[in-house]
Design a protein around this motif. Structure first.
Motif, PDB file in Angstrom:
ATOM      1  N   GLY A  89      31.629  37.151  34.812  1.00 36.15           N
ATOM      2  CA  GLY A  89      31.135  35.862  35.276  1.00 36.15           C
ATOM      3  C   GLY A  89      32.223  34.922  35.763  1.00 36.15           C
ATOM      4  O   GLY A  89      31.973  33.728  35.949  1.00 36.15           O
ATOM      5  N   LYS A  90      33.420  35.420  35.996  1.00 32.41           N
ATOM      6  CA  LYS A  90      34.529  34.587  36.449  1.00 32.41           C
ATOM      7  C   LYS A  90      34.402  34.233  37.934  1.00 32.41           C
ATOM      8  O   LYS A  90      34.890  33.196  38.368  1.00 32.41           O
ATOM      9  CB  LYS A  90      35.866  35.278  36.186  1.00 32.41           C
ATOM     10  N   ILE A  91      33.813  35.131  38.729  1.00 33.51           N
ATOM     11  CA  ILE A  91      33.574  34.870  40.147  1.00 33.51           C
ATOM     12  C   ILE A  91      32.176  35.362  40.499  1.00 33.51           C
ATOM     13  O   ILE A  91      31.611  36.198  39.810  1.00 33.51           O
ATOM     14  CB  ILE A  91      34.619  35.553  41.069  1.00 33.51           C
ATOM     15  N   ASP A  92      31.628  34.794  41.602  1.00 33.04           N
ATOM     16  CA  ASP A  92      30.304  35.242  42.035  1.00 33.04           C
ATOM     17  C   ASP A  92      30.438  36.402  43.027  1.00 33.04           C
ATOM     18  O   ASP A  92      31.544  36.757  43.451  1.00 33.04           O
ATOM     19  CB  ASP A  92      29.492  34.092  42.634  1.00 33.04           C
ATOM     20  N   SER A  93      29.307  36.999  43.402  1.00 30.11           N
ATOM     21  CA  SER A  93      29.329  38.169  44.286  1.00 30.11           C
ATOM     22  C   SER A  93      29.869  37.826  45.673  1.00 30.11           C
ATOM     23  O   SER A  93      30.500  38.660  46.316  1.00 30.11           O
ATOM     24  CB  SER A  93      27.937  38.782  44.389  1.00 30.11           C
ATOM     25  N   GLN A  94      29.634  36.597  46.131  1.00 28.78           N
ATOM     26  CA  GLN A  94      30.154  36.166  47.437  1.00 28.78           C
ATOM     27  C   GLN A  94      31.680  36.210  47.449  1.00 28.78           C
ATOM     28  O   GLN A  94      32.299  36.747  48.369  1.00 28.78           O
ATOM     29  CB  GLN A  94      29.665  34.744  47.750  1.00 28.78           C
ATOM     30  N   LYS A  95      32.293  35.635  46.415  1.00 23.37           N
ATOM     31  CA  LYS A  95      33.752  35.625  46.323  1.00 23.37           C
ATOM     32  C   LYS A  95      34.284  37.052  46.151  1.00 23.37           C
ATOM     33  O   LYS A  95      35.317  37.417  46.731  1.00 23.37           O
ATOM     34  CB  LYS A  95      34.201  34.743  45.138  1.00 23.37           C
ATOM     35  N   ALA A  96      33.571  37.873  45.401  1.00 19.23           N
ATOM     36  CA  ALA A  96      33.970  39.264  45.203  1.00 19.23           C
ATOM     37  C   ALA A  96      33.979  40.011  46.535  1.00 19.23           C
ATOM     38  O   ALA A  96      34.912  40.759  46.837  1.00 19.23           O
ATOM     39  CB  ALA A  96      33.035  39.943  44.210  1.00 19.23           C
ATOM     40  N   ALA A  97      32.948  39.786  47.341  1.00 19.64           N
ATOM     41  CA  ALA A  97      32.874  40.443  48.646  1.00 19.64           C
ATOM     42  C   ALA A  97      34.042  40.017  49.531  1.00 19.64           C
ATOM     43  O   ALA A  97      34.626  40.844  50.245  1.00 19.64           O
ATOM     44  CB  ALA A  97      31.548  40.122  49.323  1.00 19.64           C
ATOM     45  N   GLU A  98      34.402  38.739  49.495  1.00 16.89           N
ATOM     46  CA  GLU A  98      35.529  38.247  50.288  1.00 16.89           C
ATOM     47  C   GLU A  98      36.836  38.915  49.858  1.00 16.89           C
ATOM     48  O   GLU A  98      37.639  39.329  50.696  1.00 16.89           O
ATOM     49  CB  GLU A  98      35.660  36.734  50.142  1.00 16.89           C
ATOM     50  N   LEU A  99      37.035  38.998  48.551  1.00 16.65           N
ATOM     51  CA  LEU A  99      38.264  39.613  48.035  1.00 16.65           C
ATOM     52  C   LEU A  99      38.339  41.099  48.388  1.00 16.65           C
ATOM     53  O   LEU A  99      39.380  41.590  48.823  1.00 16.65           O
ATOM     54  CB  LEU A  99      38.355  39.427  46.517  1.00 16.65           C
ATOM     55  N   ILE A 100      37.230  41.804  48.215  1.00 13.32           N
ATOM     56  CA  ILE A 100      37.216  43.236  48.535  1.00 13.32           C
ATOM     57  C   ILE A 100      37.460  43.447  50.021  1.00 13.32           C
ATOM     58  O   ILE A 100      38.198  44.353  50.421  1.00 13.32           O
ATOM     59  CB  ILE A 100      35.898  43.889  48.059  1.00 13.32           C
ATOM     60  N   SER A 101      36.873  42.602  50.855  1.00 14.36           N
ATOM     61  CA  SER A 101      37.096  42.694  52.297  1.00 14.36           C
ATOM     62  C   SER A 101      38.566  42.474  52.629  1.00 14.36           C
ATOM     63  O   SER A 101      39.132  43.171  53.476  1.00 14.36           O
ATOM     64  CB  SER A 101      36.227  41.667  53.018  1.00 14.36           C
ATOM     65  N   LEU A 102      39.185  41.525  51.971  1.00 15.02           N
ATOM     66  CA  LEU A 102      40.609  41.255  52.179  1.00 15.02           C
ATOM     67  C   LEU A 102      41.455  42.463  51.786  1.00 15.02           C
ATOM     68  O   LEU A 102      42.353  42.866  52.520  1.00 15.02           O
ATOM     69  CB  LEU A 102      41.037  40.023  51.381  1.00 15.02           C
ATOM     70  N   LYS A 154      39.275  45.464  39.471  1.00 18.03           N
ATOM     71  CA  LYS A 154      39.541  44.162  38.840  1.00 18.03           C
ATOM     72  C   LYS A 154      38.544  43.113  39.319  1.00 18.03           C
ATOM     73  O   LYS A 154      38.068  42.298  38.521  1.00 18.03           O
ATOM     74  CB  LYS A 154      40.972  43.704  39.145  1.00 18.03           C
ATOM     75  N   VAL A 155      38.237  43.136  40.628  1.00 21.86           N
ATOM     76  CA  VAL A 155      37.270  42.181  41.173  1.00 21.86           C
ATOM     77  C   VAL A 155      35.900  42.407  40.537  1.00 21.86           C
ATOM     78  O   VAL A 155      35.216  41.458  40.138  1.00 21.86           O
ATOM     79  CB  VAL A 155      37.197  42.288  42.716  1.00 21.86           C
ATOM     80  N   LEU A 156      35.496  43.660  40.444  1.00 23.15           N
ATOM     81  CA  LEU A 156      34.191  43.969  39.830  1.00 23.15           C
ATOM     82  C   LEU A 156      34.143  43.542  38.365  1.00 23.15           C
ATOM     83  O   LEU A 156      33.122  43.055  37.882  1.00 23.15           O
ATOM     84  CB  LEU A 156      33.881  45.465  39.974  1.00 23.15           C
TER      85      LEU A 156
END
Length: 121
Positions: free
Chosen positions: A15-28, A7-9
C-alpha cells in the motif's frame, strides 16, 4: 521478472504506492532496459573495396566513433589502384547517417572492375 519490478509490486502490495505510480515506474525501468539493449546494437560503418588487382579492403568502424571525429574526415582514404574513392563526400554521408540512414549508401563499380561499397548496419 527483474528485481526492480518485484520491488515495485511489493510496494503496491504494502500500500505504499498505487497501481498508477507502479505502472509509471515499471514503464521507466523498461525504457531504461531498452536503451541498454539499443546501445549494444551499435551501428557499424563498413567500407568494402574489391580491387580488380586483388587489393581488397574491409573496414568496419562504429558510427559513433566516426561521428566523434566530426569534420576531421572529409574524404575516404585513397587505395592504390582503386578509382572513385576521392568522389565520396564523407561529411554528407555522416550527416545522412546521423539522421537515420541505413543500408548500402555508396555502390561504385568502375570500368576496370573495382568495386567500392559503403554500408551502415
Amino acid at each position: 521478472m527483474n528485481e526492480e519490478v518485484m520491488k515495485v509490486l511489493k510496494m503496491v502490495e504494502e500500500g505504499k504506492i498505487d497501481s498508477q505510480k507502479a505502472a509509471e515506474l515499471i514503464s521507466l525501468f523498461n525504457s531504461k532496459e531498452q536503451e541498454k539493449i539499443n546501445e549494444t546494437k551499435e551501428k557499424m560503418f563498413k567500407i568494402i573495396v574489391k580491387s580488380s588487382k586483388g587489393d581488397n579492403v574491409n573496414i568496419n568502424v562504429p558510427v559513433k566513433f566516426i561521428s566523434t571525429l566530426g569534420t576531421a574526415i572529409k574524404k575516404l582514404p585513397k587505395v592504390e589502384g582503386v578509382e572513385g574513392l576521392e568522389e565520396i563526400d564523407m561529411q554528407a554521408i555522416l550527416k545522412a547517417v546521423s539522421e537515420g540512414l541505413e543500408g548500402k549508401i555508396v555502390d561504385i563499380k568502375s570500368e576496370n572492375g573495382d568495386i567500392v561499397e559503403v554500408v551502415v548496419e
